[in-house]
Write a protein that holds these residues in place. Structure first.
Motif, PDB file in Angstrom:
ATOM      1  N   LEU A  71       0.826  -1.201   0.000  1.00  0.00           N
ATOM      2  CA  LEU A  71       0.000   0.000   0.000  1.00  0.00           C
ATOM      3  C   LEU A  71       0.862   1.254   0.000  1.00  0.00           C
ATOM      4  N   GLY A  72       0.394   2.281  -0.695  1.00  0.00           N
ATOM      5  CA  GLY A  72       1.137   3.528  -0.774  1.00  0.00           C
ATOM      6  C   GLY A  72       2.181   3.533  -1.860  1.00  0.00           C
ATOM      7  N   THR A  73       2.273   2.429  -2.635  1.00  0.00           N
ATOM      8  CA  THR A  73       3.237   2.353  -3.732  1.00  0.00           C
ATOM      9  C   THR A  73       2.501   1.900  -4.994  1.00  0.00           C
ATOM     10  N   THR A  74       3.209   1.936  -6.109  1.00  0.00           N
ATOM     11  CA  THR A  74       2.696   1.368  -7.355  1.00  0.00           C
ATOM     12  C   THR A  74       3.491   0.120  -7.734  1.00  0.00           C
ATOM     13  N   ARG A  75       4.210  -0.433  -6.787  1.00  0.00           N
ATOM     14  CA  ARG A  75       5.054  -1.597  -7.043  1.00  0.00           C
ATOM     15  C   ARG A  75       4.184  -2.814  -7.330  1.00  0.00           C
ATOM     16  N   GLU A  76       4.441  -3.449  -8.468  1.00  0.00           N
ATOM     17  CA  GLU A  76       3.644  -4.598  -8.871  1.00  0.00           C
ATOM     18  C   GLU A  76       3.940  -5.807  -7.988  1.00  0.00           C
ATOM     19  N   VAL A  77       2.957  -6.663  -7.871  1.00  0.00           N
ATOM     20  CA  VAL A  77       3.143  -7.922  -7.151  1.00  0.00           C
ATOM     21  C   VAL A  77       4.031  -8.835  -8.002  1.00  0.00           C
ATOM     22  N   PRO A  78       5.159  -9.300  -7.490  1.00  0.00           N
ATOM     23  CA  PRO A  78       6.012 -10.199  -8.288  1.00  0.00           C
ATOM     24  C   PRO A  78       5.281 -11.489  -8.634  1.00  0.00           C
ATOM     25  N   VAL A  79       5.417 -11.957  -9.850  1.00  0.00           N
ATOM     26  CA  VAL A  79       4.726 -13.190 -10.238  1.00  0.00           C
ATOM     27  C   VAL A  79       5.337 -14.413  -9.559  1.00  0.00           C
ATOM     28  N   ASN A  80       6.557 -14.284  -9.049  1.00  0.00           N
ATOM     29  CA  ASN A  80       7.182 -15.389  -8.316  1.00  0.00           C
ATOM     30  C   ASN A  80       7.108 -15.166  -6.807  1.00  0.00           C
ATOM     31  N   SER A  81       6.060 -14.473  -6.376  1.00  0.00           N
ATOM     32  CA  SER A  81       5.904 -14.131  -4.959  1.00  0.00           C
ATOM     33  C   SER A  81       5.817 -15.371  -4.069  1.00  0.00           C
TER      34      SER A  81
END
Length: 372
Positions: A71-81
């Protein structure tokens, strides 16, 4: 801890979080099937801060993510999370128990009393099978805790819980099923007890046995049982809980780091979408259990629930039955299901906003992934 907790958590509406779509990872062997990314975006828009999924269809693999990792960022969720997989841990532990049955160290009709004397009242009338399929009636220790959105729940964040402590909280409450085996009652305590029985039968912790028998042989590089370690190593989205600090709407509090001994044998697993799909492939293909024990695993304990020995199942809108499990680790929720022939596999994990129960949105994604 299971979806039942979500009903307790979602007692108030949390303000909406805007999901920022992330492009699916594209590799030569992968494809974005028509509309699949949009369906994942719909999940994130409706119920999640972020979402990640892997879909396998024969030789084709699709990986995608949506929303934001923090939250508070535009950082994408890594697909290898990596993420906390919650009650999918139960399928791993159930597999180990059934391997021990195959080896003759345990029997499904062994009583709890024979392995843990004096631990559970009337334990001589409760079998390992009933622990596995949630028909034992042993009270769920989860219900003895102060739960979100109460801010008092945050006091548990760094606390180390022993299996004995969780069991003692549960058995101080009356049985929920009379007689044992007659009704379904979901209880995390069942698997806490099974973890202790594995230790008695093998001389090793359930975590060591899962690691030795499943994680290492299958080379699940993103999967671990962290014990009391509070961090999630590697790429991962942040998870949140709603906390009611005033009369205003609950606020989402970052709960990524926490002591997972609260979940223990029933829910401490950390994994990834790829690893969970690999695990269920091996389980359904017969690499982990002989056929007769897998048949036991997919036999329902009662006619009211599609739940066997640590394994559940659901039917898609196109009539394909999927086997797997779902997990609720508070700030992370996940679903991993495969068709019996292994052709269709879907794993999805979300970091929920608690605006609404995510089941409907996730069901739509599962149906899209399998049925097109």
């Amino acid at each position: 801890m299971r979806r039942a907790l979500r009903a307790l958590v979602a007692v108030a509406t949390v303000s909406a979080v805007v999901a920022v779509p992330a492009a699916a990872l594209a590799a030569p062997a992968e494809r974005d099937r028509a509309g699949l990314q949009k369906q994942l975006d719909d999940v994130a828009d409706a119920v999640a801060v972020g979402a990640v999924a892997e879909v396998r269809d024969g030789d084709h693999v699709w990986r995608g993510s949506s929303g934001v990792a923090e939250l508070g960022t535009t950082r994408e969720v890594p697909v290898n999370s990596r993420f906390r997989a919650g009650s999918i841990t139960k399928t791993f532990l159930a597999t180990v128990v059934l391997q021990l049955v195959d080896e003759g160290s345990l029997r499904l009709d062994d009583s709890v009393e024979s392995w843990l004397p004096g631990v559970v009242p009337d334990g001589d009338g409760i079998t390992l099978r009933q622990l596995l399929n949630h028909t034992s009636g042993v009270f769920d220790y989860r219900l003895t805790l102060t739960l979100p959105p109460s801010p008092e729940f945050l006091n548990y964040r760094w606390r180390t819980w022993s299996a004995n402590e969780l069991i003692e909280r549960a058995v101080a409450q009356p049985s929920q099923v009379d007689p044992p085996g007659s009704a379904f009652y979901y209880s995390n305590t069942n698997y806490t007890l099974l973890g202790e029985i594995v230790r008695k039968a093998t001389g090793h912790s359930y975590a060591d046995e899962i690691d030795r028998r499943i994680i290492k042989p299958l080379r699940l590089k993103d999967t671990e049982l962290p014990g009391t370690s509070t961090r999630i190593g590697g790429p991962h989205p942040h998870g949140y809980l709603p906390v009611q600090r005033s009369e205003n709407e609950p606020e989402l509090v970052d709960f990524t780091e926490m002591n997972p001994s609260l979940f223990g044998a029933g829910g401490e697993l950390i994994s990834s979408t790829a690893d969970l799909n690999r695990f269920f492939t091996a389980l359904l293909d017969g690499h982990l259990l002989p056929r007769h024990l897998f048949d036991e695993m997919k036999t329902a304990g009662t006619d009211t629930r599609n739940y066997g020995l640590g394994l559940s199942w659901r039917d898609t809108t196109c009539g394909i039955r999927l086997y797997g499990n779902d997990g609720d680790a508070l700030s992370y929720q996940s679903w991993s299901f495969s068709s019996r022939d292994g052709r269709h596999q879907v794993t999805i994990a979300v970091t929920p906003t608690f605006k609404t129960d995510p089941d409907a949105a996730v069901d739509n994604f599962l149906n899209k992934a399998v049925c097109g």
